[in-house]
Design a protein around this motif. Structure first.
Motif, PDB file in Angstrom:
ATOM      1  N   THR A   1      54.047  13.715  77.763  1.00  0.00           N
ATOM      2  CA  THR A   1      53.996  13.111  76.432  1.00  0.00           C
ATOM      3  C   THR A   1      55.336  12.491  76.042  1.00  0.00           C
ATOM      4  O   THR A   1      55.682  12.413  74.877  1.00  0.00           O
ATOM      5  N   SER A   2      56.116  12.042  77.043  1.00  0.00           N
ATOM      6  CA  SER A   2      57.369  11.357  76.715  1.00  0.00           C
ATOM      7  C   SER A   2      57.026  10.008  76.094  1.00  0.00           C
ATOM      8  O   SER A   2      55.897   9.533  76.224  1.00  0.00           O
ATOM      9  N   PRO A   3      57.999   9.361  75.415  1.00  0.00           N
ATOM     10  CA  PRO A   3      57.698   8.081  74.762  1.00  0.00           C
ATOM     11  C   PRO A   3      57.235   6.985  75.720  1.00  0.00           C
ATOM     12  O   PRO A   3      56.661   5.994  75.296  1.00  0.00           O
ATOM     13  N   THR A   4      57.489   7.162  77.038  1.00  0.00           N
ATOM     14  CA  THR A   4      57.058   6.138  77.986  1.00  0.00           C
ATOM     15  C   THR A   4      55.809   6.555  78.765  1.00  0.00           C
ATOM     16  O   THR A   4      55.331   5.806  79.607  1.00  0.00           O
ATOM     17  N   SER A   5      55.291   7.768  78.491  1.00  0.00           N
ATOM     18  CA  SER A   5      54.112   8.224  79.227  1.00  0.00           C
ATOM     19  C   SER A   5      52.844   7.634  78.630  1.00  0.00           C
ATOM     20  O   SER A   5      52.726   7.519  77.413  1.00  0.00           O
ATOM     21  N   PRO A   6      51.880   7.267  79.489  1.00  0.00           N
ATOM     22  CA  PRO A   6      50.607   6.791  78.949  1.00  0.00           C
ATOM     23  C   PRO A   6      49.808   7.940  78.351  1.00  0.00           C
ATOM     24  O   PRO A   6      49.764   9.025  78.913  1.00  0.00           O
ATOM     25  N   GLN A   7      49.203   7.683  77.210  1.00  0.00           N
ATOM     26  CA  GLN A   7      48.307   8.668  76.589  1.00  0.00           C
ATOM     27  C   GLN A   7      47.067   7.913  76.135  1.00  0.00           C
ATOM     28  O   GLN A   7      47.120   7.165  75.179  1.00  0.00           O
TER      29      GLN A   7
ATOM     30  N   HIS B   1      55.270   2.300  82.750  1.00  0.00           N
ATOM     31  CA  HIS B   1      56.694   2.016  82.845  1.00  0.00           C
ATOM     32  C   HIS B   1      57.299   2.240  84.225  1.00  0.00           C
ATOM     33  O   HIS B   1      58.423   1.838  84.460  1.00  0.00           O
TER      34      HIS B   1
ATOM     35  N   SER C   1      48.693   1.954  76.260  1.00  0.00           N
ATOM     36  CA  SER C   1      49.934   2.394  76.902  1.00  0.00           C
ATOM     37  C   SER C   1      50.312   1.406  77.994  1.00  0.00           C
ATOM     38  O   SER C   1      49.446   0.830  78.648  1.00  0.00           O
TER      39      SER C   1
END
Lengths: 402, 246
Positions: B80-86, B159, B156
């Protein structure tokens, strides 16, 4: 009196040093783009919350300034101001160069820059981006034709028509650039028809600021005479555009302040949003508008070339602050998923999104600037864009002949 | 020959040279791209419109079974990092004036008039005849304009290089992705989504999935009997995902 255009000699050490320097920055930019493609956007500061970052600040600035740089030529050809006529070819060159620089940054920032061919062959005609692909290529074509009518003596009779076409096209182009943001219903910062005319007026100021600096540098570097009269005319013009930009920004924020639903966003940009209010008030308003106006009009500085150059630089710095606030600030403020409610999630709903640009992004952006400048510097050497003299006596004669 | 003519010829020659040099690699690329050939399955039918109903009164605060179900089905890491797809996330909504609070799953709302499809320059974002909004991974150039346009923040961007994709769910660096209503299941004839199965397994039964155009489907019957709402309904996007109790 006939204006004589001549290429820059371009043999001095200074010339080659400048070109080499720009080439080095351009190479760094390309290296950044390559690394971004290899390792992904993970090496940038961009996230799933701040999806457009520093490359877009650079790219949109360059693209907006490109259409504005053509303004000087338009004033000569469309509005018949003869004093600006000798500047028209340079104005066209700067416009093309800035657009090329901006588009390069935009394209190299794509997640899949290798699919440029897809972008050039498959279109969704409801997309403002797709319109822009045509607007940008059309701009190149119109300006090249316009330059041809100016530089080829046989074509001179068509200059007015070509200039008018290029002028209309550039207005449509910047409408398109502003509408990239204006047509976004989802975000409080955008979602406004005002963004299109506001971007047009920004473009007048940014493009002219760049043009002024290029003009002064080219004449100083080549040792050709550049009179005060034409220069301070451009200065006054810059002041008018800066004032008009200020007006649009005022109306934009006043409208938002009137609508209760936008109060949160306005508070964020104008008051407590950290870097954004600082950049808005300090960068866009004070550095970008107030000090340049002061420098251009104050009795102590209004006849100083240094002050005019400083004002132009400050307008550009203010422009970057404006782009940062518009593009990054507009995304940093959370989307109103449930207006009036507090929301939270693992996807960072309801919180201000942090963003720190990485060195790679800045390198890519500066690479685009270097490309634009290199095109100008090289263009001046291979083609006759610059009048031999813009001394006061030449400008006056040109003006009286009209 | 006058100096001007020589100059002009030199210039035209230069322009021609630059043009040919620039056009060559483009020509080669065109030729390579034209080589690919893919066989398509039967097209999606416009006789159905897939939709989802979420009963937020049954959705458990703090429960993220649907998120885990989705991650497993689609091969997402769950980071759930800011660059992870959710693709799906649990959103906790609280009224600050009354303290009333509820939670709901938020994902692509599969709009009838999707802003992401409107803005996509290449048409990579598209809406199938059966209402599922997808990203064509072969056309997406990674411009992220759809992410700017989506009012639900449902998309998303990838990255970094992806190595652990599932065969049925192609994913890759530099493209945008989002909830697909488990299109790989739908096209294989299944009639439930992974989030729905996970929610049911947890005993909440908060998610109903089905054909909105079939008046006899459970989802249509429920929508006809109980009040439901679209998130940001004022945008008039006619979402395929509806919520009860918001």
């Amino acid at each position: 009196m006939h204006v004589v255009y001549r290429e820059l000699e371009g043999r001095s050490k200074g010339y080659w040093a400048l070109l080499l320097g720009l080439g080095a920055v351009l190479l760094l930019g390309l290296f950044a783009a390559h690394t971004m493609e290899e390792r992904g956007h993970i090496i940038t500061g961009m996230t799933n919350q701040i999806v457009w970052g520093m490359p877009h600040v650079f790219a949109v600035f360059l693209i907006v300034a490109a259409s504005g740089a053509l303004n000087v030529a338009s004033i000569a050809s469309v509005f018949g101001k003869a004093a600006y006529k000798p500047l028209a070819p340079l104005s066209g060159l700067v416009a093309i160069a800035l657009l090329a620089g901006g588009l390069t940054v935009l394209m190299l920032d794509l997640g899949r820059p290798d699919r440029l061919l897809v972008a050039a062959t498959v279109y969704n005609f409801k997309s403002v981006f797709a319109w822009n692909v045509f607007l940008y290529t059309g701009f190149f074509a119109f300006v090249v034709i316009y330059l041809w009518t100016m530089m080829e003596r046989k074509m001179n009779p068509y200059t007015k028509v070509a200039g008018f076409a290029a002028f209309i096209w550039r207005l449509v182009l910047t409408t398109g650039t502003g509408s990239i943001f204006g047509f976004l219903v989802a975000r409080t910062a955008y979602d406004s028809a005002l963004l299109a005319p506001m971007f047009i007026i920004f473009s007048f100021a940014y493009g002219l600021a760049v043009f002024n600096l290029v003009l002064m540098a080219a004449y100083r570097g080549s040792g050709r005479p550049l009179g005060d009269r034409i220069l301070f005319r451009l200065g006054k013009l810059l002041a008018v555009f800066v004032g008009a930009s200020f007006y649009f920004v005022l109306v934009y924020h006043l409208t938002n302040l009137y609508f209760t639903k936008n109060h949160g966003f306005e508070r964020f940009i104008l008051l407590d949003g950290g870097i954004y209010p600082l950049l808005f008030w300090g960068g866009q308003i004070v550095v970008g508008y107030l000090i340049p106006l002061l420098l251009i009009f104050a009795p102590a500085t209004r006849n100083s070339r240094t002050a005019l150059a400083a004002a132009s630089i400050l307008v550009i710095l203010g422009a970057f602050a404006q782009m940062y606030v518009t593009i990054i600030g507009g995304q940093a403020y959370p989307l109103p998923l449930f207006p009036g409610m507090e929301v939270s999630s693992t996807f960072y709903d309801g919180v201000v999104h942090p963003y720190t640009p990485s060195g790679w992004e800045i390198m890519l952006g500066l690479g685009g600037v270097a490309l634009a400048l290199a095109i100008v510097v090289f263009g001046l050497k291979i083609l006759r864009f610059l009048p031999e003299s813009l001394g006061d006596e030449h400008v006056d004669a040109q003006h009286q002949a009209a | 020959m006058s100096g001007f003519d020589t100059y002009r010829r030199r210039f035209m020659g230069g322009v021609l040279g630059v043009g040919v040099t620039a056009a060559l690699p483009a020509g080669v690329l065109f030729w390579q791209t034209a080589e690919g050939d893919v066989e398509d399955g039967p097209p999606a039918s416009g006789k159905v419109r897939w939709g989802m109903l979420v009963d937020t009164t049954k959705c458990g605060t703090g429960c993220d079974a649907c998120v885990r179900g989705c991650d497993q089905e689609n091969g997402l890491s769950g980071n759930t990092s800011p660059t992870s797809p959710q693709w799906i996330r649990k959103v906790q909504v609280t009224n600050p004036r009354t303290d009333y609070s509820f939670s709901l799953p938020m994902m692509c709302q599969h709009c009838e008039e999707p802003p992401c499809v409107d803005v996509c320059p290449t048409g990579a974002s598209f809406r199938r005849a059966d209402g599922i909004v997808l990203v064509d991974r072969h056309l997406c150039i990674g411009c992220r304009y759809c992410m700017m346009a989506c009012p639900y923040k449902a998309r998303s961007f990838i990255h970094h290089p992806v190595t652990d994709q599932l065969p049925e769910v192609p994913r890759g660096i530099g493209c945008v992705e989002a909830c697909s209503f488990c299109v790989q299941r739908i096209d294989a004839g299944k009639r439930t989504t992974a989030c729905q199965d996970a929610c049911n397994a947890e005993g909440h039964q908060a998610i109903y999935f089905g054909d909105l155009k079939d008046p006899n489907s459970e989802i249509s019957q429920r929508l006809a009997s109980y009040g439901s709402q679209e998130v940001l309904s004022s945008l008039n996007l006619h979402t395929g995902v509806r919520y009860q109790g918001i």
